[in-house]
Design an enzyme around this catalytic site. Structure first.
Site, PDB file in Angstrom:
ATOM      1  N   GLY A  31       0.821  -1.209   0.000  1.00  0.00           N
ATOM      2  CA  GLY A  31       0.000   0.000   0.000  1.00  0.00           C
ATOM      3  C   GLY A  31       0.851   1.253   0.000  1.00  0.00           C
ATOM      4  N   ALA A  33      -0.035   4.530  -0.781  1.00  0.00           N
ATOM      5  CA  ALA A  33      -0.610   5.867  -0.628  1.00  0.00           C
ATOM      6  C   ALA A  33       0.328   6.659   0.283  1.00  0.00           C
ATOM      7  CB  ALA A  33      -2.015   5.780  -0.062  1.00  0.00           C
ATOM      8  N   ARG A  55      -0.992  -2.769  -5.356  1.00  0.00           N
ATOM      9  CA  ARG A  55      -1.818  -3.533  -6.295  1.00  0.00           C
ATOM     10  C   ARG A  55      -1.752  -2.935  -7.697  1.00  0.00           C
ATOM     11  NH1 ARG A  55      -7.584  -5.894  -4.644  1.00  0.00           N
ATOM     12  NH2 ARG A  55      -6.124  -7.073  -3.374  1.00  0.00           N
ATOM     13  N   VAL A  96      -3.272  -0.170   3.928  1.00  0.00           N
ATOM     14  CA  VAL A  96      -4.389  -0.044   2.994  1.00  0.00           C
ATOM     15  C   VAL A  96      -5.623   0.404   3.756  1.00  0.00           C
ATOM     16  CG1 VAL A  96      -3.427  -1.782   1.441  1.00  0.00           C
ATOM     17  CG2 VAL A  96      -5.026  -2.484   3.231  1.00  0.00           C
ATOM     18  N   ALA A  98      -9.017   0.718   5.657  1.00  0.00           N
ATOM     19  CA  ALA A  98      -9.661  -0.205   6.591  1.00  0.00           C
ATOM     20  C   ALA A  98     -10.896  -0.835   5.968  1.00  0.00           C
ATOM     21  CB  ALA A  98     -10.037   0.528   7.878  1.00  0.00           C
ATOM     22  N   SER A 150      -0.038   6.714  14.561  1.00  0.00           N
ATOM     23  CA  SER A 150      -0.507   8.089  14.677  1.00  0.00           C
ATOM     24  C   SER A 150       0.615   9.067  14.380  1.00  0.00           C
ATOM     25  CB  SER A 150      -1.050   8.364  16.086  1.00  0.00           C
ATOM     26  OG  SER A 150      -1.511   9.703  16.170  1.00  0.00           O
ATOM     27  N   LYS A 204      -5.602   2.921  19.637  1.00  0.00           N
ATOM     28  CA  LYS A 204      -5.552   3.953  18.596  1.00  0.00           C
ATOM     29  C   LYS A 204      -6.925   4.590  18.399  1.00  0.00           C
ATOM     30  CE  LYS A 204      -3.910   6.329  15.077  1.00  0.00           C
ATOM     31  NZ  LYS A 204      -5.039   6.679  14.218  1.00  0.00           N
ATOM     32  N   HIS A 207      -7.406   6.956  21.218  1.00  0.00           N
ATOM     33  CA  HIS A 207      -6.548   8.104  20.910  1.00  0.00           C
ATOM     34  C   HIS A 207      -7.273   9.055  19.970  1.00  0.00           C
ATOM     35  CE1 HIS A 207      -3.929  10.095  17.969  1.00  0.00           C
ATOM     36  NE2 HIS A 207      -3.004  10.178  18.907  1.00  0.00           N
ATOM     37  N   ASN A 208      -7.877   8.511  18.911  1.00  0.00           N
ATOM     38  CA  ASN A 208      -8.581   9.354  17.948  1.00  0.00           C
ATOM     39  C   ASN A 208      -9.819   9.998  18.552  1.00  0.00           C
ATOM     40  OD1 ASN A 208      -6.625   8.351  16.253  1.00  0.00           O
ATOM     41  ND2 ASN A 208      -8.023   7.899  14.584  1.00  0.00           N
ATOM     42  N   GLU A 211      -8.656  12.845  20.420  1.00  0.00           N
ATOM     43  CA  GLU A 211      -8.298  13.845  19.399  1.00  0.00           C
ATOM     44  C   GLU A 211      -9.540  14.623  18.952  1.00  0.00           C
ATOM     45  OE1 GLU A 211      -7.173  13.417  14.752  1.00  0.00           O
ATOM     46  OE2 GLU A 211      -5.900  12.276  16.136  1.00  0.00           O
ATOM     47  N   TYR A 212     -10.636  13.924  18.705  1.00  0.00           N
ATOM     48  CA  TYR A 212     -11.893  14.592  18.349  1.00  0.00           C
ATOM     49  C   TYR A 212     -12.281  15.595  19.435  1.00  0.00           C
ATOM     50  CZ  TYR A 212     -13.556  11.662  14.398  1.00  0.00           C
ATOM     51  OH  TYR A 212     -13.734  11.041  13.187  1.00  0.00           O
ATOM     52  N   LYS A 282     -13.887  10.253   9.834  1.00  0.00           N
ATOM     53  CA  LYS A 282     -13.646   8.953   9.217  1.00  0.00           C
ATOM     54  C   LYS A 282     -14.149   7.781  10.043  1.00  0.00           C
ATOM     55  CE  LYS A 282      -9.779  10.322   6.291  1.00  0.00           C
ATOM     56  NZ  LYS A 282      -8.374  10.061   5.881  1.00  0.00           N
ATOM     57  N   HIS A 476     -39.646  -2.099  37.836  1.00  0.00           N
ATOM     58  CA  HIS A 476     -38.239  -2.440  37.615  1.00  0.00           C
ATOM     59  C   HIS A 476     -37.445  -2.554  38.915  1.00  0.00           C
ATOM     60  CE1 HIS A 476     -38.538  -2.271  33.306  1.00  0.00           C
ATOM     61  NE2 HIS A 476     -39.096  -1.075  33.352  1.00  0.00           N
TER      62      HIS A 476
END
Length: 498
Positions: A31, A33, A55, A96, A98, A150, A204, A207-208, A211-212, A282, A476
């Site tokens: 991969g 990219a 690929r 690549v 996810a 990261s 991870k 972690h993200n 980050e948000y 994402k 309840h």
């Protein structure tokens, strides 16, 4: 392809053919990219011969033309050539997209591999997928490592924070290379073995999520400065630059300062002022909220940040609503507040809110560690986040200390030095939220951070009434304050009184 003697050959840096037998490589990467390209260059620069494969072979050729001069770099012509070019046990990093692409590459690779080989997924895969792949490949005698990476493009090239999970023996084989390519701080290399199965991708993911939350908290602070304080982007950037020298020092604060100072080359306006206010995502923030609900562990700041991005994407509806729905009247006019005093309060507000958000994230890691039997070392996780990653910050040193002092600490807010800091800075958060509310500005993440703090420190919440309601209409049951056991009360029958 195959040469005249029957041995596999591939294209070298300048287009010449080189036999695989002459080019056995320590590691392979699939991969090419931007993240994969930069990680491959990082690996080669640190002295580990690497084979790369994409690929689309044209991309491999392009990469080799641009970077193939690096020592130990080899561009494989096809998947079989790629596998044959690697030392055993083979270690192959997948960079690549996810989801289905990861499964597709694994399906192509696995039949060509041998027992003991290691596949490392370096993408943002969802941890249940990592758990599944780990079990499936283990049945074939293959090791699988889900590794959070990261730091973005620059981190991949110069030194990321790495969060590998999987078999301990697989990590032991990878450790020398991972230690070499990762970011370094005064606390060491920003990599550690996270734990078994999908734990690396889980860490991870959290972690993200943090980050948000960080990004939304910074945006809300910026919104108060540009609205009620009437400050320009340049002036706000100067404040963030000063803050980056103190308790808020972090990569995201630094990024914010520089982003606010950047002019648009076409119009001369501040770049940030001409960017449409619709944030994208994402999925990792959403996954964090979902797993937190599954584990009954509140992460309201992260939830608010995810929701805020969704609300921002509703740009068309918001424009229509702005002409119909009206905010408060008589709020503070731009520039009417004491700017210096308010900026001091905002610094405390942002610090307080960030600590609250980190506390939520670390509590979620604790809950996941217990639920999935991962035995996560929260102090080590804070240590490897100190460099390379997006949420690297000065705040991680006191967080690391908190969990080093007490590995069983149930919540970061209970560490004495952390409790002292949030107690001292909470008034800033209350002031900032009050200003935002008076001006009709949404501040969901900052409000959620304060609400988490207030709820966590409150011995008597109004949930007693909720239990009474639940028992009233659904039997309840509830517990009593004056004796042990579970009880049901015979409430009035409202249907008879209608």
């Amino acid at each position: 392809m195959v040469g005249a003697d029957g041995r596999a050959v591939a294209m070298g840096a300048h287009g010449e053919l080189a036999t695989v037998a002459d080019r056995s490589r320590h590691v392979g990467l699939v991969g090419l990219a931007v993240m994969g390209e930069n990680l491959a260059r990082n690996i080669a620069r640190n002295g580990f011969p690497i084979s790369v494969y994409n690929r689309t072979h044209a991309r491999t050729e392009e990469f080799m033309r641009e970077h193939g001069d690096a020592a130990g770099m080899y561009g494989a012509s096809d998947i079989q050539d790629f596998v044959n070019s690697l030392e055993r046990p083979r270690q192959i990093i997948l960079m690549v997209k996810a989801g289905a692409p990861v499964d597709a590459v694994i399906a192509e690779l696995a039949p060509l591999l041998s027992p003991g080989d290691v596949i490392i997924d370096g993408g943002n895969s969802h941890f249940p997928d990592t758990e599944r792949r780990s079990k499936d490949l283990a049945a074939q005698g293959l090791n699988f490592v889900g590794m959070g990476v990261s730091g973005g493009e620059e981190g991949a090239l110069k030194g990321p924070s790495l969060m590998p999970g999987g078999q301990a023996e697989a990590y032991a084989h990878l450790e020398p290379m991972l230690t070499a390519i990762t970011a370094k701080t005064d606390s060491g290399a920003c990599v550690t073995h996270i734990g078994p199965g999908g734990s690396g991708h889980y860490v991870k993911m959290v972690h993200n999520g943090i980050e948000y939350g960080d990004m939304q908290l910074i945006a809300e602070t910026y919104d108060i400065m540009r609205g009620p304080l009437g400050m320009s982007a340049r002036e706000i950037g100067e404040v963030f630059l000063r803050w980056n020298e103190g308790k808020l020092a972090s990569f995201l604060i630094e990024v914010t300062a520089h982003a606010l100072a950047e002019p648009d080359p076409e119009t001369g306006q501040a770049m940030v002022d001409i960017i449409v206010d619709a944030a994208e995502q994402k999925g990792t923030g959403k996954w964090t909220s979902m797993t937190a609900l599954d584990l009954a562990t509140p992460v309201p700041t992260i939830d608010a940040a995810v929701t805020a991005r969704i609300m921002s994407s509703m740009k068309g509806q918001r424009i229509v609503a702005s002409a119909v729905l009206h905010g408060p009247e008589g709020g503070a006019a731009a520039g009417s507040l004491d700017r210096a005093a308010t900026i001091v309060a905002l610094e405390d507000a942002l610090y307080f809110s960030k600590v609250s958000s980190y506390a939520q994230g670390m509590a979620l890691l604790r809950a996941a560690s217990d639920a999935y039997d991962w035995n996560l070392n929260l102090s080590e996780i804070a240590r490897i986040w100190k460099g390379g990653c997006i949420i690297r910050a000065a705040l991680l040193d006191p967080i690391r200390k908190a969990f080093a002092d007490d590995p069983n600490l149930p919540n970061l807010l209970l560490a004495p030095h952390i409790a002292e800091s949030v107690n001292a800075s909470q008034s800033g958060a209350r002031t900032a939220i009050r200003i935002a509310r008076a001006a009709g500005l949404p501040c969901p993440a900052m409000s959620a951070s304060l609400d988490y703090f207030d709820a966590y420190r409150t011995p008597n919440l109004p949930a007693n009434l909720i239990q009474a309601q639940r028992d009233f209409f659904g039997a309840h049951t509830f517990k009593r304050t004056d004796r042990d056991g579970t009880f049901h009360h015979q409430w009035p029958n409202l249907q008879e009184s209608v």
